[in-house]
Write a protein that holds these residues in place. Structure first.
Motif, mmCIF file in Angstrom:
data_model
loop_
_atom_site.group_PDB
_atom_site.id
_atom_site.type_symbol
_atom_site.label_atom_id
_atom_site.label_comp_id
_atom_site.label_asym_id
_atom_site.label_seq_id
_atom_site.Cartn_x
_atom_site.Cartn_y
_atom_site.Cartn_z
ATOM 1 N N THR A 29 0.851 -1.199 -0.014
ATOM 2 C CA THR A 29 -0.013 0.151 0.040
ATOM 3 C C THR A 29 0.759 1.184 -0.224
ATOM 4 O O THR A 29 2.014 1.306 0.468
ATOM 5 C CB THR A 29 -1.038 0.055 1.276
ATOM 6 O OG1 THR A 29 -1.733 1.389 1.366
ATOM 7 C CG2 THR A 29 -0.072 -0.092 2.410
ATOM 8 N N PHE A 30 0.278 2.491 -0.425
ATOM 9 C CA PHE A 30 0.913 3.505 -0.481
ATOM 10 C C PHE A 30 0.615 4.269 1.121
ATOM 11 O O PHE A 30 1.630 5.011 1.450
ATOM 12 C CB PHE A 30 0.450 4.499 -1.264
ATOM 13 C CG PHE A 30 0.877 5.870 -1.488
ATOM 14 C CD1 PHE A 30 2.235 6.209 -1.676
ATOM 15 C CD2 PHE A 30 0.159 7.050 -0.984
ATOM 16 C CE1 PHE A 30 3.108 7.379 -1.821
ATOM 17 C CE2 PHE A 30 0.923 8.335 -0.929
ATOM 18 C CZ PHE A 30 2.056 8.534 -1.269
ATOM 19 N N GLY A 31 -0.396 3.725 1.745
ATOM 20 C CA GLY A 31 -0.649 4.217 3.042
ATOM 21 C C GLY A 31 -2.284 4.721 3.027
ATOM 22 O O GLY A 31 -2.898 4.539 2.156
ATOM 23 N N HIS A 32 -2.403 4.971 4.450
ATOM 24 C CA HIS A 32 -4.103 5.332 4.438
ATOM 25 C C HIS A 32 -4.355 6.714 4.937
ATOM 26 O O HIS A 32 -5.522 6.837 5.259
ATOM 27 C CB HIS A 32 -4.526 4.261 5.383
ATOM 28 C CG HIS A 32 -4.296 2.853 5.082
ATOM 29 N ND1 HIS A 32 -4.866 2.051 4.102
ATOM 30 C CD2 HIS A 32 -3.171 2.033 5.486
ATOM 31 C CE1 HIS A 32 -4.336 1.077 3.978
ATOM 32 N NE2 HIS A 32 -3.485 0.941 4.766
ATOM 33 N N GLY A 33 -3.506 7.576 5.074
ATOM 34 C CA GLY A 33 -3.849 8.983 5.201
ATOM 35 C C GLY A 33 -2.355 9.582 6.003
ATOM 36 O O GLY A 33 -1.531 8.847 6.120
ATOM 37 N N TRP A 34 -2.470 10.853 6.173
ATOM 38 C CA TRP A 34 -1.295 11.661 6.641
ATOM 39 C C TRP A 34 -1.129 11.147 8.215
ATOM 40 O O TRP A 34 -1.986 10.929 8.816
ATOM 41 C CB TRP A 34 -1.715 13.092 6.609
ATOM 42 C CG TRP A 34 -1.775 13.651 5.023
ATOM 43 C CD1 TRP A 34 -2.959 14.258 4.767
ATOM 44 C CD2 TRP A 34 -0.706 13.585 4.034
ATOM 45 N NE1 TRP A 34 -2.791 14.768 3.598
ATOM 46 C CE2 TRP A 34 -1.683 14.271 2.910
ATOM 47 C CE3 TRP A 34 0.336 13.180 4.130
ATOM 48 C CZ2 TRP A 34 -0.956 14.421 1.941
ATOM 49 C CZ3 TRP A 34 0.856 13.378 2.905
ATOM 50 C CH2 TRP A 34 0.437 13.998 1.795
#
Length: 519
Positions: free
Chosen positions: A284-289
């Motif tokens: 994944t690139f991520g789920h949020g800042w």
């Protein structure tokens, strides 16, 4: 077979192991079957570690040690004809150097570099170390008539090279493949549309072993972690576009950074027909800042992803921390090693405990100086933006950063991305080349802010500038050279000829921005 070891969380499938001067510093995975009780105990230990880490991160002295950088480089092992050679364990046994370790597939091998102080000539020191370890490895490879090649994806790779038999014969790899396949409940499917199109299916994870990367680690001031991590997330698209070096898979011209599409799809364990919610991918690139600190990223990973390897250490983190010692959090490290965000936190118990940032999206190759330039550029961007990153976040939803990352991976320097000037409070689509040119002074400012010597900054950023001026990356060079050789050859031979030309150019250590597109 000897137990081959790898640094904790350094390799995308290294799975929670690390090596230090010959002794194991993590959890060895030597079993392949687990019970429900194993998983229940492991999950309980994960939550114990999270509770301790939350307090530990806010304790005086945490993250206050000397700052360093580090890296590891994944390589292909090939023969004189450009075919893969499945000899990683034999080669490592022959070298007798602990910095070399196996990879998922038998034709890959990783070099783990020693940490370098984050000081005036840090990147030159890293490059010198890379030169030294590669020289020793290539000398050993000569005994096997083998060549060691850093390249994102080997262009001469054949479908038969990615069979179940190509996987390194270790329990951790067999178990990983079986567990992910069991979670998915059907064959892994890879469908990549780029300049051309490729569709593959597999019942194992050997396809992922086609990817090789240059993974870079950065220690930052503890109080700056969130801002630096968010800045890395925002600018990863720029680093990926300018460092792209994996445009060809199975003789198909696909994305400039085909690794990024292949990695996500080749080990996607989600079973789309049996869930009611949008289950996140383990790649994944991520789920949020990040809002406050690194703990959020550890907690998020435990909450979202079920364990794969429920192996317990002898350490109780609560007891260790209560006694005034620094826990290793080995179960937490093991669990995070079975998820693969493109940027992630890495906990280490040295120097009283710290969390560093691992950047995992940079491709292997073309040359050592190119890879160090990529790392310097990414570092400079992150530090140069950290003081203004919250202004960017206010006008740049996280989903646009993710969108930019995948567009840059697909199109490289030809990508268009969504970017913003925080002072104007407006996001708009822009050519990534325009953004790259605009961000060069930011990268310079960030490196100087870290105390990198001006000559060092000029040396490495001029390599990035040259790529922009010539609009040349490893990916663009590979595609263009395949076109040149395809004038009088079929695609397979064109890829083979291009690879030999790549190897000759690589040996000169001239940065890829200067490479000529000629036979």
């Amino acid at each position: 077979m000897a137990k081959y070891k790898t640094y904790c969380l350094l390799h995308h499938l290294g799975i929670g192991l690390k090596q230090k001067r010959g002794r194991l510093m993590g959890l060895e995975i030597d079993q392949e079957n687990f019970t429900e009780h194993d998983f229940a105990e492991f999950s309980e230990r994960l939550y114990q570690s999270l509770d301790v880490l939350k307090t530990q991160i806010k304790s005086p002295g945490f993250g206050q040690g000397a700052k360093k950088i580090g890296a590891e480089l994944e390589n292909y092992i090939i023969d004189a004809k450009g075919h893969v050679l499945p000899i990683n364990t034999q080669l490592i046994d022959h070298t007798k150097v602990e910095n070399y370790t196996v990879e998922l597939n038998k034709f890959n091998l990783e070099i783990n570099y020693d940490p370098v102080p984050l000081a005036a000539n840090a990147f030159s020191q890293l490059q010198a170390q890379m030169d030294g370890y590669m020289s020793r490895l290539r000398q050993s490879a000569e005994a096997f008539d083998a060549r060691i090649i850093p390249i994102g994806i080997l262009p001469t790779l054949m479908h038969q090279d990615l069979s179940h038999q190509s996987m390194t014969d270790l329990p951790r790899y067999r178990s990983l493949s079986e567990q992910l396949f069991k979670m998915r409940g059907e064959h892994f499917k890879v469908h990549i549309r780029g300049d051309e199109e490729l569709f593959l299916t597999s019942e194992h994870v050997a396809l992922e072993g086609a990817n090789t990367s240059f993974q870079f680690h950065l220690m930052v001031e503890h109080e700056d972690f969130a801002d630096v991590f968010n800045a890395i997330q925002l600018t990863s698209c720029l680093a990926v576009a300018v460092s792209a070096n994996s445009p060809i898979l199975l003789q198909k011209k696909l994305w400039d950074e085909t690794r990024i599409a292949l990695f996500k799809q080749s080990i996607d364990s989600r079973s789309r027909n049996t869930v009611d919610w949008r289950e996140p991918s383990r790649v994944t690139f991520g789920h949020g800042w990040v809002r406050d600190d690194a703990w959020e990223l550890f907690a998020e990973t435990v909450a979202l992803f079920p364990p794969i390897f429920p192996i317990l250490s002898d350490e109780n983190p609560e007891s260790i921390f209560a006694a005034g010692k620094t826990p290793k959090h080995e179960e937490l490290a093991l669990h995070l090693g079975t998820t693969w965000p493109w940027n992630r936190p890495v906990y280490c118990d040295s120097q009283g405990g710290h969390v560093r940032i691992e950047m995992r999206a940079l491709a292997a190759g073309p040359t050592h100086i190119d890879m160090c330039a990529n790392a310097a550029f990414a570092t400079g961007l992150a530090i140069g933006l950290k003081d203004s990153i919250r202004d960017f976040m206010a006008v740049m939803p996280f989903r646009f950063a993710e969108y930019n990352f995948y567009r840059a991976a697909q199109h490289g320097l030809d990508a268009s991305i969504v970017w913003t000037d925080p002072k104007k409070h407006q996001a708009k689509e822009m050519a990534i080349m325009d953004v790259l040119w605009a961000m060069m002074p930011v990268a310079e400012r960030g490196l100087l802010q870290l105390g990198i010597a001006p000559d060092e900054v000029k040396k490495y950023l001029s390599i990035i500038t040259e790529r922009l001026e010539n609009k040349m990356t490893g990916a663009r060079w590979q595609k263009q050279m395949v076109d040149v050789f395809s004038e009088h050859n079929d695609r397979e031979q064109a890829c083979r000829s291009m690879l030999e030309h790549y190897i000759r150019q690589q040996a000169t250590e001239v940065p890829v921005g200067s490479w000529s597109v000629k036979k």
